[in-house]
Design a protein around this motif. Structure first.
Motif, PDB file in Angstrom:
ATOM      1  N   ARG A   2       0.828  -1.208   0.000  1.00 40.25           N
ATOM      2  CA  ARG A   2       0.000   0.000   0.000  1.00 40.25           C
ATOM      3  C   ARG A   2       0.859   1.253   0.000  1.00 40.25           C
ATOM      4  O   ARG A   2       0.546   2.236  -0.662  1.00 40.25           O
ATOM      5  N   VAL A   5       2.364   1.951  -3.491  1.00 39.01           N
ATOM      6  CA  VAL A   5       1.355   2.496  -4.402  1.00 39.01           C
ATOM      7  C   VAL A   5       1.028   3.939  -4.031  1.00 39.01           C
ATOM      8  O   VAL A   5       0.862   4.794  -4.906  1.00 39.01           O
ATOM      9  N   THR A   6       0.996   4.229  -2.729  1.00 37.34           N
ATOM     10  CA  THR A   6       0.747   5.599  -2.290  1.00 37.34           C
ATOM     11  C   THR A   6       1.866   6.533  -2.739  1.00 37.34           C
ATOM     12  O   THR A   6       1.610   7.632  -3.242  1.00 37.34           O
ATOM     13  N   SER A   9       1.629   7.142  -6.429  1.00 41.05           N
ATOM     14  CA  SER A   9       0.522   8.051  -6.737  1.00 41.05           C
ATOM     15  C   SER A   9       0.896   9.498  -6.434  1.00 41.05           C
ATOM     16  O   SER A   9       0.600  10.405  -7.209  1.00 41.05           O
ATOM     17  N   THR A  12       3.204  10.709  -9.031  1.00 47.07           N
ATOM     18  CA  THR A  12       2.472  11.067 -10.241  1.00 47.07           C
ATOM     19  C   THR A  12       1.989  12.512 -10.171  1.00 47.07           C
ATOM     20  O   THR A  12       2.150  13.286 -11.125  1.00 47.07           O
ATOM     21  N   LEU A  13       1.405  12.885  -9.040  1.00 49.23           N
ATOM     22  CA  LEU A  13       0.915  14.252  -8.883  1.00 49.23           C
ATOM     23  C   LEU A  13       2.053  15.273  -8.941  1.00 49.23           C
ATOM     24  O   LEU A  13       1.919  16.334  -9.553  1.00 49.23           O
ATOM     25  N   SER A  46       4.915   6.656 -13.572  1.00 48.49           N
ATOM     26  CA  SER A  46       4.570   6.440 -12.164  1.00 48.49           C
ATOM     27  C   SER A  46       3.109   6.008 -12.026  1.00 48.49           C
ATOM     28  O   SER A  46       2.785   5.119 -11.228  1.00 48.49           O
ATOM     29  N   ALA A  47       2.232   6.606 -12.794  1.00 50.70           N
ATOM     30  CA  ALA A  47       0.820   6.232 -12.739  1.00 50.70           C
ATOM     31  C   ALA A  47       0.602   4.810 -13.236  1.00 50.70           C
ATOM     32  O   ALA A  47      -0.159   4.041 -12.641  1.00 50.70           O
ATOM     33  N   ALA A  50       1.839   2.426 -10.549  1.00 50.07           N
ATOM     34  CA  ALA A  50       0.911   2.366  -9.416  1.00 50.07           C
ATOM     35  C   ALA A  50      -0.330   1.548  -9.769  1.00 50.07           C
ATOM     36  O   ALA A  50      -0.779   0.708  -8.974  1.00 50.07           O
ATOM     37  N   LEU A  51      -0.876   1.763 -10.945  1.00 52.64           N
ATOM     38  CA  LEU A  51      -2.053   0.993 -11.355  1.00 52.64           C
ATOM     39  C   LEU A  51      -1.731  -0.478 -11.547  1.00 52.64           C
ATOM     40  O   LEU A  51      -2.528  -1.354 -11.190  1.00 52.64           O
ATOM     41  N   TRP A  54      -1.337  -1.978  -8.080  1.00 51.44           N
ATOM     42  CA  TRP A  54      -2.631  -2.020  -7.407  1.00 51.44           C
ATOM     43  C   TRP A  54      -3.498  -3.153  -7.955  1.00 51.44           C
ATOM     44  O   TRP A  54      -4.111  -3.893  -7.208  1.00 51.44           O
TER      45      TRP A  54
END
Length: 65
Positions: A2, A5-6, A9, A12-13, A46-47, A50-51, A54
């Protein structure tokens, strides 16, 4: 998992933020095109990572510890 993935994410931002900052600077004549390219590239990678993680470990995310 988790936490990874956090972090991806949030990365990504941040990367898309760099792309937007580069675009804003580029539009007023003081930006660098490399900020836009690297921000979009790293943000998208990165996105996707993460996907992928996940989806691969989706059952682990819904189990309470």
């Amino acid at each position: 998992m988790r936490l990874i993935v956090t972090f991806l994410s949030i990365g990504t931002l941040i990367a898309y933020g760099y792309a937007l900052a580069g675009l804003g600077g580029y539009l007023i004549g003081k930006g660098h095109l490399s900020y836009i390219v690297w921000g979009l590239l790293l943000g998208t990678l990165s996105a996707v990572a993460a996907l992928f993680l996940w989806r691969k470990h989706a059952r682990e995310f819904y189990v309470d510890d």
